[in-house]
Motif scaffolding. Sequence first.
Motif, PDB file in Angstrom:
ATOM      1  N   ASP A  49       0.929  -1.003  -0.217  1.00  0.00           N
ATOM      2  CA  ASP A  49       0.204  -0.182   0.319  1.00  0.00           C
ATOM      3  C   ASP A  49       1.191   1.703   0.207  1.00  0.00           C
ATOM      4  OD1 ASP A  49      -3.042   0.685  -0.579  1.00  0.00           O
ATOM      5  OD2 ASP A  49      -2.454   2.043   2.134  1.00  0.00           O
ATOM      6  N   SER A  94      -3.629   9.025   7.163  1.00  0.00           N
ATOM      7  CA  SER A  94      -4.042   8.692   5.411  1.00  0.00           C
ATOM      8  C   SER A  94      -3.227   9.196   4.533  1.00  0.00           C
ATOM      9  CB  SER A  94      -5.296   8.360   5.249  1.00  0.00           C
ATOM     10  OG  SER A  94      -5.912   7.642   4.066  1.00  0.00           O
ATOM     11  N   GLY A 109      -4.755   9.660   1.630  1.00  0.00           N
ATOM     12  CA  GLY A 109      -6.140  10.549   1.552  1.00  0.00           C
ATOM     13  C   GLY A 109      -6.095  12.043   2.041  1.00  0.00           C
ATOM     14  N   GLN A 138      -5.651  10.018  -3.569  1.00  0.00           N
ATOM     15  CA  GLN A 138      -6.228   9.553  -3.675  1.00  0.00           C
ATOM     16  C   GLN A 138      -6.173   8.210  -4.980  1.00  0.00           C
ATOM     17  OE1 GLN A 138      -9.223  12.075  -6.510  1.00  0.00           O
ATOM     18  NE2 GLN A 138      -7.547  12.134  -8.000  1.00  0.00           N
ATOM     19  N   LYS A 139      -7.149   6.870  -4.656  1.00  0.00           N
ATOM     20  CA  LYS A 139      -6.906   5.802  -4.904  1.00  0.00           C
ATOM     21  C   LYS A 139      -8.346   5.342  -5.809  1.00  0.00           C
ATOM     22  CE  LYS A 139      -5.066   2.601  -1.593  1.00  0.00           C
ATOM     23  NZ  LYS A 139      -4.761   1.808  -0.649  1.00  0.00           N
ATOM     24  N   GLU A 140      -8.662   4.936  -7.036  1.00  0.00           N
ATOM     25  CA  GLU A 140      -9.486   4.980  -8.140  1.00  0.00           C
ATOM     26  C   GLU A 140     -10.307   3.285  -7.258  1.00  0.00           C
ATOM     27  OE1 GLU A 140      -8.567   4.205 -12.552  1.00  0.00           O
ATOM     28  OE2 GLU A 140      -8.049   6.737 -12.354  1.00  0.00           O
ATOM     29  N   SER A 141      -9.843   2.512  -6.944  1.00  0.00           N
ATOM     30  CA  SER A 141     -10.309   1.646  -6.323  1.00  0.00           C
ATOM     31  C   SER A 141      -9.784   0.547  -5.112  1.00  0.00           C
ATOM     32  CB  SER A 141     -10.693   0.268  -7.133  1.00  0.00           C
ATOM     33  OG  SER A 141      -9.258  -0.729  -7.915  1.00  0.00           O
ATOM     34  N   GLU A 142     -10.392   0.582  -3.861  1.00  0.00           N
ATOM     35  CA  GLU A 142      -9.794   0.228  -2.827  1.00  0.00           C
ATOM     36  C   GLU A 142      -8.048  -0.762  -2.788  1.00  0.00           C
ATOM     37  OE1 GLU A 142     -11.143  -2.239   1.486  1.00  0.00           O
ATOM     38  OE2 GLU A 142     -13.165  -1.522  -0.808  1.00  0.00           O
ATOM     39  N   ASP A 143      -8.539  -1.743  -3.927  1.00  0.00           N
ATOM     40  CA  ASP A 143      -6.741  -2.472  -3.982  1.00  0.00           C
ATOM     41  C   ASP A 143      -5.982  -1.243  -5.297  1.00  0.00           C
ATOM     42  OD1 ASP A 143      -7.613  -4.627  -2.390  1.00  0.00           O
ATOM     43  OD2 ASP A 143      -9.306  -5.403  -4.270  1.00  0.00           O
ATOM     44  N   TRP A 166      -2.188   4.606  -4.081  1.00  0.00           N
ATOM     45  CA  TRP A 166      -2.315   5.160  -4.441  1.00  0.00           C
ATOM     46  C   TRP A 166      -1.758   6.353  -5.769  1.00  0.00           C
ATOM     47  CZ3 TRP A 166      -5.004   7.067  -0.213  1.00  0.00           C
ATOM     48  CH2 TRP A 166      -5.261   6.173   1.042  1.00  0.00           C
TER      49      TRP A 166
END
Length: 353
Positions: free
Chosen positions: A42, A326, A328, A333-338, A341
């Motif tokens: 991550d 975080s 965030g 930002q993330k486009e999807s949870e998995d 960044w």
Amino acid sequence: MIEPSANTTFAEYANNKILPYISEALATVARVDVVFDVYIRDSLKLGTREKRGKGVRRKIADDVKIPSNWKSFLRVDENKTELFAYLAHKVSLMTTEKVVVATCRDGVLITANATVDFSTVAPTNQEEADSRIFLHVQNAVNSGCENVIIRTVDTDVVAIALSCFSELNAKELWVAFGTGSNFCMIPIHSIHQNIGRVKSSVMHIFHAITGCDTVSFFYGKKKKTMWETWTAYPELTGALLSISMQPNNVSDDVMKIVERFIVIAYDKTSDLRSVDALRKRLYCKHSRMLDIPPTSAALSQHVKRAAYQAGHIWAQCTSKQVILPSPGDWGWQKESEDGPWQPKWTTLRQAQD
């Protein structure tokens, strides 16, 4: 920096390239620390590493042949994690009366005769070797080493070294930087004395804002230009100091100073204080579509990323266990949870919308 060259197996690479390099260094020093990166899924750097392309996964053992494409091999995080653990194990088996230590994931491996207490450096959750290095510098100084040399090819290390030099209490701190004709010895202690304690202490913030691995550069503005702008606009020092001391609170007053700094960087004769106003002036006057500063909305996200990298991550370089908010909340930002960044470039809609 140390490529396999004609060595065909990993054992040959370790025995003929890595260990002799360390042995040569040991001839003139009392101790050598080898510090590797740790690869976290991550991580903010995951997206950057993925852009470099993909390679083939390869198991690592003494008699395994080294892939013909070394750079491709190093693009796979699992390859590097296994390689670093393999090399750390080889380093720990060196026969020497001096201290040799190598990081292995969150811990360290040491040579048999090493009597130094390494409880201050491991286990650690430091991810980047850039900052983890300074845990080892501090440990070395506390163990009696007055003069320290850091060998690196990464500019980030130079900026961090300047910013934390005062707290390390080393008599002399050198950075052996670059390779080939670009190699040089940088005396951190002398630079710290020449530019002063305050300016040195915020060098990591300045470096992050003007561009590093995780924070973008300003188009057409190299480090020298940004340094000269800082010299012409000393008010920036107070803003950088504020970000350094309170990275969780980048105030409007601080942003105004940073914004004025960027204005001067793009137009040193400008009397404007707003990057938005300067964008309009430069575009209308010269039609220089790219050579204009970012919008104030984009600059805000940019400064957040710099504050996160320098004010949170690098500022804890001498802490064994770092505590990070975080990403965030700090321009990512993330486009999807998995997914990885990615920079949150701006809160504004695109011009076409």
